[in-house]
Every structure is written in structure tokens, then in C-alpha cells.
Motif scaffolding. Sequence first.
Motif, PDB file in Angstrom:
ATOM      1  N   UNK A 142      10.005 -17.731  27.076  1.00 18.57           N
ATOM      2  CA  UNK A 142       9.461 -16.398  26.859  1.00 18.57           C
ATOM      3  C   UNK A 142       7.974 -16.415  26.583  1.00 18.57           C
ATOM      4  N   UNK A 143       7.542 -17.331  25.740  1.00 15.40           N
ATOM      5  CA  UNK A 143       6.121 -17.420  25.413  1.00 15.40           C
ATOM      6  C   UNK A 143       5.297 -17.845  26.626  1.00 15.40           C
ATOM      7  N   UNK A 144       5.843 -18.754  27.449  1.00 17.19           N
ATOM      8  CA  UNK A 144       5.118 -19.164  28.659  1.00 17.19           C
ATOM      9  C   UNK A 144       4.914 -17.976  29.596  1.00 17.19           C
ATOM     10  N   UNK A 145       5.929 -17.146  29.704  1.00 16.38           N
ATOM     11  CA  UNK A 145       5.806 -15.996  30.601  1.00 16.38           C
ATOM     12  C   UNK A 145       4.835 -14.960  30.037  1.00 16.38           C
ATOM     13  N   UNK A 146       4.808 -14.791  28.736  1.00 18.13           N
ATOM     14  CA  UNK A 146       3.811 -13.898  28.124  1.00 18.13           C
ATOM     15  C   UNK A 146       2.410 -14.453  28.355  1.00 18.13           C
ATOM     16  N   UNK A 147       2.238 -15.754  28.200  1.00 17.37           N
ATOM     17  CA  UNK A 147       0.930 -16.375  28.414  1.00 17.37           C
ATOM     18  C   UNK A 147       0.438 -16.143  29.839  1.00 17.37           C
ATOM     19  N   UNK A 150      -0.599 -12.516  30.280  1.00 16.59           N
ATOM     20  CA  UNK A 150      -1.908 -12.284  29.655  1.00 16.59           C
ATOM     21  C   UNK A 150      -3.024 -12.734  30.585  1.00 16.59           C
ATOM     22  N   UNK A 151      -2.860 -13.889  31.209  1.00 18.79           N
ATOM     23  CA  UNK A 151      -3.885 -14.400  32.131  1.00 18.79           C
ATOM     24  C   UNK A 151      -4.098 -13.446  33.292  1.00 18.79           C
ATOM     25  N   UNK A 152      -3.019 -12.945  33.889  1.00 17.43           N
ATOM     26  CA  UNK A 152      -3.130 -12.023  35.025  1.00 17.43           C
ATOM     27  C   UNK A 152      -3.781 -10.709  34.606  1.00 17.43           C
ATOM     28  N   UNK A 153      -3.401 -10.216  33.419  1.00 18.68           N
ATOM     29  CA  UNK A 153      -3.958  -8.956  32.937  1.00 18.68           C
ATOM     30  C   UNK A 153      -5.436  -9.104  32.589  1.00 18.68           C
ATOM     31  N   UNK A 204       5.140 -14.275  17.072  1.00 20.36           N
ATOM     32  CA  UNK A 204       4.267 -13.630  18.060  1.00 20.36           C
ATOM     33  C   UNK A 204       2.898 -13.361  17.446  1.00 20.36           C
ATOM     34  N   UNK A 205       2.894 -12.840  16.229  1.00 22.17           N
ATOM     35  CA  UNK A 205       1.631 -12.563  15.547  1.00 22.17           C
ATOM     36  C   UNK A 205       0.828 -13.841  15.328  1.00 22.17           C
ATOM     37  N   UNK A 206       1.512 -14.921  14.957  1.00 19.53           N
ATOM     38  CA  UNK A 206       0.823 -16.200  14.726  1.00 19.53           C
ATOM     39  C   UNK A 206       0.175 -16.704  16.007  1.00 19.53           C
TER      40      UNK A 206
END
Length: 420
Positions: A142-147, A150-153, A204-206
Motif C-alpha cells: 500500500x505504501x509503495x503504491x501511495x509513493x 505521489x511521484x506522478x501527481x 501514514x502521518x509519520x
Amino acid sequence: MSHRLLALATLLAVSLGFLSPGAHAQGFVHADHQRIVDGDGKPVILRGMGLGGWMVQEGYMLDLRNLGAQHVIRSRISEIIGVRKTEQFYRSWRDNAVTKADIDAMAGWGFNSVRLPMHWKLFIKDMPPKGGPGKIVWNEEGFRRVDALITWLKANRMVLILDLHAAPGGQGNDLAISDRDPRKPSLWDSSDNQAKMIALWTEIARRYKDEPTIAGYDLLNEPNWGFQNKADTHGCLETGNKPLRDLYERTIRAIRAVDTNHMLIIEGNCWGSNYAGLLPVADRNMTLSYHKYWTDTTQETIEPFLKLRAQYDMPLWNGETGENSNDWYARAIELAEKNDIGWSMWPLKKIGINSPLEIPTNRKYRSLASYLRGEGKKPRAGEAFAGLIRLAADSRFAKNIRHADVIDALFRAPHSLRKP
């Protein structure tokens, strides 16, 4: 006040979430009284799209409305092709359904934000409690996909709202939206599930406390639960909402202990419409989200939320809206923007019309779907698997059917309605 008392008061203010409008890091989207502003303090209208169906599938998105929740769909598929190949399908789906090409296209169309519906199981490993209660092991997928998102955005100067769409145990009696299994304890029936939710937001906040591409944390999608009266299935008549308020307060304290930068977003009971007992919230960097589906597009329909905005001096955001006609889209967005309210449509793509993108189906998948709906004969495992893998590949942007008329309804038509 002594230095010791001053330090104690400062710590208490952070732990309770008491943030003044200016108590944010420079460069972050934030709440400023009744407006959402960008990192420079300029008012911004969030024009967004929810990535529904990527991490959390609902049956209707796959032409399987009768099955509803993702875990039911997954179980039925597993009965035909087996657990290993089912996991292969879901991983391929997540690899293809949202990529950089989707985000690039959205930026070109005019979107400036994305709302990501998250499934807790992609962030926390759902394991037997070998280490005892409270033991949490992070699922890095999940965190990898969020990362990656973020890069694309960031490359497109867009921002991200993280939305806990499927919370541990599930947050409502509308089972499909949170992938809730009613045979297991809900979010509200389990202190362990609530602890997992708070731990997830804390993690997530960390990880993202210094990431300005993230505009905010949408703490809990569409809670719908009768606390005082179980007959009030979705909490629409709830007058107190105390368990929901308590969970919000504990989550906010945990986030603010590590992250004072990001805007927080809360939704009321009854799918984000019942705020009785939830306000005020002791945090100034806070936004109120309401969802709008299948109601008239008159000023009167949003008047209760406008009154909350004025009364509690906090911004409003229409965090989910859509699944309607182009004419309705144009009028709903015109209504929001003339009242200085940002919006996030739902969803970017699915099987079927009225979204910007449509996922095409193939003969083998249609045969499988027909069987799962109880309308056809059971397909062979190999045929079913081939149909699913093809569907996953066709969920990729390059294979999608593009509905330019929907984009026109979202961006040109609403502003044409607003005569100078």
C-alpha cells in the motif's frame, strides 16, 4: 506562566489538536477559516477525482452488483480459479488500473487533485495474532503504491487526499463501500480494529508528514451506523454520534502528535450527512466533507452544510459525487463552485458508462460475470482466469474507452452555466 507550564501547555495543545489557522508548515494545502488555501495562502478550489475500484472494488464497478463487497467477489472467484490465481488477478488489477498515464490525462483534462480510497489490508498485514493483541505488521504494498502516486501527481503539480475507505472491520452497514464482512466484528464492535485504524493513520502521518503533495487525510469514508438505535441502520437519525466523535478525537490526537502540517477531513454519519454531536472539533486545520448523490442541484440541498461551515468557521469539501448524467454533473459542480466548494467525482473508471473512462470487457469475463450473477453456466477455470487477466490488462489507461462528453460536463459546462 513558568517555562515548565508553558511547555506543558504547548504539548497539550498539540496532543489535543488545537491548531491555529497559521500553525502549519509553509507550502502545505490547509484550512483557513472557511476556505481551503494552497501553500502560499491563496484560495483554491479542489477539482478532483476519486480512484474508486483500484484498492477497493465494489460489485457494480465489475458488473457484479449482486455480490457487493470485494471480499465476496474475491471468494467467489477463488472457488473457480483457486486462491493463488485469484491473488495473481488482483495484483495485476492493481498494477494496471491506475498508472502514470491516468494521472497525466487527468492533469490535461483540468483536475488538480486526486482522492485515493485506501483498503486497510494493503497497509496492514491481516495476520493471526501470534504476537498477541495489538501486534501490527505493515504491508508495504500500500505504501509503495501511495509513493508512486505521489511521484506522478508531483510531476503534474496536483495534490492527493488520502481516504480511509475500507477501515479495519468496516465502518458501516452499507457493506460494499467498506468491504465489511458482517460475520466478523465491525470497526465499532472491536477496540482492536479501532486501534489498527489509529495506528494506520499514525504511520501514514509519520511517513508523509513532510510531503506537501498530500493535501489532506480523509479520516473515515462514509460511516453509516446506528449507535443509539440499531434499527437506525445507517445512523441517519443519530443525535449523538459519540463513538464516532471519540474515534475521530483519538485519531486526531495521534496524528497531531507527529504531523501538524496536513489538513484533516472528517465525514458525518449517514454516508457523510449527519454531523449531530461531532462539532466543533478542536483543530483549526480541519475541513468538513459531505457527499452528494442523486439529490437535486438546488441551493437548498446544500444549505445545511453551508450553515455548518459558517457556524464552525471551517471549509466545506464535496468529497464524493457522481454516478449520474452529464447534465446533473454540470449543475452539481456549478452549485459547488458558486459556493466556493471544491469537489471530487466518483469514480475515474469502471465497467459501464458515465465515468471519464470505461473498462472494456471481453467474452470470457462476460461469461464469468454472467455465472457469478446467477444467469449462466459455470465456466472452466482456465477460461475464467484468462478472462480476468484480460480484464486487468484492459483496465490500463491505453485500453480504456474515453468519454469526452463526461469531461466536458465536468469542466466546460458548469462554467457555461454561470453567466457573467
